[in-house]
Design a protein around this motif. Structure first.
Motif, PDB file in Angstrom:
ATOM      1  N   HIS A   1       0.828  -1.211   0.000  1.00 12.00           N
ATOM      2  CA  HIS A   1       0.000   0.000   0.000  1.00 12.00           C
ATOM      3  C   HIS A   1       0.862   1.261   0.000  1.00 12.00           C
ATOM      4  O   HIS A   1       0.685   2.148   0.832  1.00 12.00           O
ATOM      5  CB  HIS A   1      -0.953   0.001   1.195  1.00 12.00           C
ATOM      6  CG  HIS A   1      -0.367  -0.625   2.423  1.00 12.00           C
ATOM      7  ND1 HIS A   1      -0.712  -1.891   2.824  1.00 12.00           N
ATOM      8  CD2 HIS A   1       0.565  -0.199   3.305  1.00 12.00           C
ATOM      9  CE1 HIS A   1      -0.031  -2.191   3.924  1.00 12.00           C
ATOM     10  NE2 HIS A   1       0.734  -1.182   4.226  1.00 12.00           N
ATOM     11  N   THR A   2       1.755   1.332  -0.940  1.00 11.03           N
ATOM     12  CA  THR A   2       2.670   2.470  -1.060  1.00 11.03           C
ATOM     13  C   THR A   2       1.896   3.782  -1.107  1.00 11.03           C
ATOM     14  O   THR A   2       0.915   3.910  -1.825  1.00 11.03           O
ATOM     15  CB  THR A   2       3.527   2.324  -2.336  1.00 11.03           C
ATOM     16  OG1 THR A   2       4.161   1.042  -2.306  1.00 11.03           O
ATOM     17  CG2 THR A   2       4.577   3.407  -2.433  1.00 11.03           C
ATOM     18  N   GLY A   3       2.356   4.739  -0.306  1.00  7.96           N
ATOM     19  CA  GLY A   3       1.757   6.063  -0.319  1.00  7.96           C
ATOM     20  C   GLY A   3       0.534   6.234   0.572  1.00  7.96           C
ATOM     21  O   GLY A   3      -0.004   7.331   0.684  1.00  7.96           O
ATOM     22  N   LEU A   4       0.079   5.177   1.218  1.00  5.19           N
ATOM     23  CA  LEU A   4      -1.085   5.280   2.098  1.00  5.19           C
ATOM     24  C   LEU A   4      -0.614   5.455   3.538  1.00  5.19           C
ATOM     25  O   LEU A   4       0.451   4.989   3.915  1.00  5.19           O
ATOM     26  CB  LEU A   4      -1.971   4.039   1.970  1.00  5.19           C
ATOM     27  CG  LEU A   4      -2.574   3.791   0.586  1.00  5.19           C
ATOM     28  CD1 LEU A   4      -3.468   2.555   0.608  1.00  5.19           C
ATOM     29  CD2 LEU A   4      -3.348   4.999   0.087  1.00  5.19           C
ATOM     30  N   GLU A   5      -1.459   6.118   4.333  1.00 10.06           N
ATOM     31  CA  GLU A   5      -1.117   6.412   5.721  1.00 10.06           C
ATOM     32  C   GLU A   5      -2.041   5.664   6.666  1.00 10.06           C
ATOM     33  O   GLU A   5      -3.265   5.692   6.495  1.00 10.06           O
ATOM     34  CB  GLU A   5      -1.246   7.910   5.991  1.00 10.06           C
ATOM     35  CG  GLU A   5      -0.348   8.775   5.145  1.00 10.06           C
ATOM     36  CD  GLU A   5      -0.671  10.247   5.300  1.00 10.06           C
ATOM     37  OE1 GLU A   5      -1.089  10.662   6.404  1.00 10.06           O
ATOM     38  OE2 GLU A   5      -0.524  10.977   4.298  1.00 10.06           O
ATOM     39  N   TRP A   6      -1.459   5.039   7.686  1.00  2.93           N
ATOM     40  CA  TRP A   6      -2.248   4.267   8.642  1.00  2.93           C
ATOM     41  C   TRP A   6      -3.297   5.130   9.344  1.00  2.93           C
ATOM     42  O   TRP A   6      -4.429   4.705   9.544  1.00  2.93           O
ATOM     43  CB  TRP A   6      -1.374   3.563   9.675  1.00  2.93           C
ATOM     44  CG  TRP A   6      -2.239   2.932  10.717  1.00  2.93           C
ATOM     45  CD1 TRP A   6      -2.403   3.340  12.017  1.00  2.93           C
ATOM     46  CD2 TRP A   6      -3.140   1.838  10.532  1.00  2.93           C
ATOM     47  NE1 TRP A   6      -3.337   2.556  12.651  1.00  2.93           N
ATOM     48  CE2 TRP A   6      -3.808   1.627  11.753  1.00  2.93           C
ATOM     49  CE3 TRP A   6      -3.454   1.021   9.452  1.00  2.93           C
ATOM     50  CZ2 TRP A   6      -4.757   0.623  11.929  1.00  2.93           C
ATOM     51  CZ3 TRP A   6      -4.402   0.015   9.621  1.00  2.93           C
ATOM     52  CH2 TRP A   6      -5.034  -0.178  10.842  1.00  2.93           C
ATOM     53  N   GLY A   7      -2.974   6.343   9.701  1.00  3.29           N
ATOM     54  CA  GLY A   7      -3.925   7.204  10.417  1.00  3.29           C
ATOM     55  C   GLY A   7      -5.236   7.380   9.663  1.00  3.29           C
ATOM     56  O   GLY A   7      -6.316   7.358  10.266  1.00  3.29           O
ATOM     57  N   LYS A   8      -5.162   7.531   8.361  1.00  2.63           N
ATOM     58  CA  LYS A   8      -6.373   7.686   7.542  1.00  2.63           C
ATOM     59  C   LYS A   8      -7.152   6.373   7.472  1.00  2.63           C
ATOM     60  O   LYS A   8      -8.379   6.367   7.484  1.00  2.63           O
ATOM     61  CB  LYS A   8      -6.006   8.179   6.143  1.00  2.63           C
ATOM     62  CG  LYS A   8      -5.483   9.612   6.152  1.00  2.63           C
ATOM     63  CD  LYS A   8      -5.109  10.077   4.763  1.00  2.63           C
ATOM     64  CE  LYS A   8      -4.594  11.509   4.818  1.00  2.63           C
ATOM     65  NZ  LYS A   8      -4.199  12.003   3.496  1.00  2.63           N
ATOM     66  N   VAL A   9      -6.420   5.271   7.377  1.00  2.50           N
ATOM     67  CA  VAL A   9      -7.081   3.955   7.359  1.00  2.50           C
ATOM     68  C   VAL A   9      -7.786   3.722   8.691  1.00  2.50           C
ATOM     69  O   VAL A   9      -8.955   3.326   8.729  1.00  2.50           O
ATOM     70  CB  VAL A   9      -6.061   2.820   7.092  1.00  2.50           C
ATOM     71  CG1 VAL A   9      -6.720   1.453   7.215  1.00  2.50           C
ATOM     72  CG2 VAL A   9      -5.409   2.982   5.725  1.00  2.50           C
ATOM     73  N   GLN A  10      -7.106   4.019   9.782  1.00  2.00           N
ATOM     74  CA  GLN A  10      -7.689   3.807  11.107  1.00  2.00           C
ATOM     75  C   GLN A  10      -8.942   4.669  11.304  1.00  2.00           C
ATOM     76  O   GLN A  10      -9.937   4.193  11.850  1.00  2.00           O
ATOM     77  CB  GLN A  10      -6.672   4.099  12.208  1.00  2.00           C
ATOM     78  CG  GLN A  10      -7.242   3.816  13.591  1.00  2.00           C
ATOM     79  CD  GLN A  10      -6.214   3.909  14.695  1.00  2.00           C
ATOM     80  OE1 GLN A  10      -5.013   3.910  14.443  1.00  2.00           O
ATOM     81  NE2 GLN A  10      -6.694   3.981  15.920  1.00  2.00           N
ATOM     82  N   ALA A  11      -8.908   5.901  10.848  1.00  2.00           N
ATOM     83  CA  ALA A  11     -10.082   6.774  10.976  1.00  2.00           C
ATOM     84  C   ALA A  11     -11.277   6.179  10.236  1.00  2.00           C
ATOM     85  O   ALA A  11     -12.413   6.201  10.735  1.00  2.00           O
ATOM     86  CB  ALA A  11      -9.763   8.169  10.441  1.00  2.00           C
ATOM     87  N   LYS A  12     -11.031   5.621   9.075  1.00  2.00           N
ATOM     88  CA  LYS A  12     -12.095   4.987   8.282  1.00  2.00           C
ATOM     89  C   LYS A  12     -12.637   3.760   9.019  1.00  2.00           C
ATOM     90  O   LYS A  12     -13.845   3.529   9.051  1.00  2.00           O
ATOM     91  CB  LYS A  12     -11.521   4.600   6.921  1.00  2.00           C
ATOM     92  CG  LYS A  12     -12.537   4.360   5.867  1.00  2.00           C
ATOM     93  CD  LYS A  12     -13.126   5.658   5.379  1.00  2.00           C
ATOM     94  CE  LYS A  12     -13.454   5.529   3.919  1.00  2.00           C
ATOM     95  NZ  LYS A  12     -14.461   6.478   3.503  1.00  2.00           N
ATOM     96  N   LEU A  13     -11.744   2.980   9.613  1.00  2.00           N
ATOM     97  CA  LEU A  13     -12.158   1.799  10.369  1.00  2.00           C
ATOM     98  C   LEU A  13     -12.982   2.187  11.594  1.00  2.00           C
ATOM     99  O   LEU A  13     -14.004   1.555  11.888  1.00  2.00           O
ATOM    100  CB  LEU A  13     -10.932   0.988  10.805  1.00  2.00           C
ATOM    101  CG  LEU A  13     -10.174   0.256   9.706  1.00  2.00           C
ATOM    102  CD1 LEU A  13      -8.862  -0.282  10.239  1.00  2.00           C
ATOM    103  CD2 LEU A  13     -11.023  -0.839   9.103  1.00  2.00           C
ATOM    104  N   GLU A  14     -12.557   3.223  12.290  1.00  2.00           N
ATOM    105  CA  GLU A  14     -13.260   3.672  13.496  1.00  2.00           C
ATOM    106  C   GLU A  14     -14.684   4.126  13.163  1.00  2.00           C
ATOM    107  O   GLU A  14     -15.591   4.009  13.988  1.00  2.00           O
ATOM    108  CB  GLU A  14     -12.501   4.812  14.180  1.00  2.00           C
ATOM    109  CG  GLU A  14     -11.117   4.444  14.662  1.00  2.00           C
ATOM    110  CD  GLU A  14     -11.089   3.710  15.984  1.00  2.00           C
ATOM    111  OE1 GLU A  14     -12.153   3.388  16.535  1.00  2.00           O
ATOM    112  OE2 GLU A  14      -9.977   3.449  16.472  1.00  2.00           O
TER     113      GLU A  14
END
Length: 186
Positions: free
Chosen positions: A29-42
């Motif tokens: 997942h080059t270029g993706l940020e965990w913080g944004k993924v986590q916000a979507k999951l939350e």
């Protein structure tokens, strides 16, 4: 608490596992940020429940893409081999009911539906293989065109000899080394 909700302890444990896997496999997942993924999951707890089901059956879900139009992150099962908790299953309910003897305990389509995930397509399976070498000892059922299924068949894929192969089998067949991989958009 409904059956599609995680306890706060499960929630925290899963997010930690997903974050660790995400950071360990940045090539997926080059270029993706965990913080944004986590916000979507939350913001999507039912999807988090589905990811927990993927994790509980040894699928090792991880982010493999991001749809810019919808903003959704795409998770695939990224376990090295077909998930252990989803093997020895035939393709669908019709195939399961057609067996007279030695029926497997479940089928792919019902399991994926109960987990809230989609079975990988052949195209998705090939995309997954671009970020790693998966199913070198096992195989995974994939979505099957209606015309093939109508004739009693189903498709599965694996990786052998550094090549991804697509095969066919009777939909009622099942093997200890064949399971299925799922996808989930969050």
């Amino acid at each position: 608490m409904t059956n599609r909700e995680l306890s706060s302890e499960q929630h925290e444990k899963l997010l930690n596992e997903l974050k660790t896997r995400f950071e360990k496999n940045m090539n997926r997942h080059t270029g993706l940020e965990w913080g944004k993924v986590q916000a979507k999951l939350e913001a999507n707890t039912e999807k988090l429940w589905s990811l927990n089901e993927m994790e509980a059956t040894d699928g090792e879900p991880d982010v493999v893409g991001h749809e810019k139009k919808t903003g959704e992150y795409i998770f695939f099962d990224c376990s090295a081999e077909s998930p252990k908790g989803r093997r020895s299953v035939c393709f669908d309910r019709e195939a399961l009911e057609s067996r007279k003897k030695y029926k497997p305990e479940n089928n792919v389509i019902d399991m994926a539906s109960a987990m809230g995930i989609e079975l990988l397509t052949e195209e998705q399976y090939r995309e997954l293989q671009k970020v790693g070498n998966f199913d070198r000892k096992t195989s995974s059922w994939v979505q099957t065109p209606a015309n093939i299924r109508k004739l009693g068949g189903a498709l599965f894929c694996d990786r052998r000899y550094d090549t991804v192969f697509v095969y066919h089998n009777g939909a009622e067949s099942y093997y200890a080394a064949r399971g299925f991989r799922g996808s989930l958009k969050v």
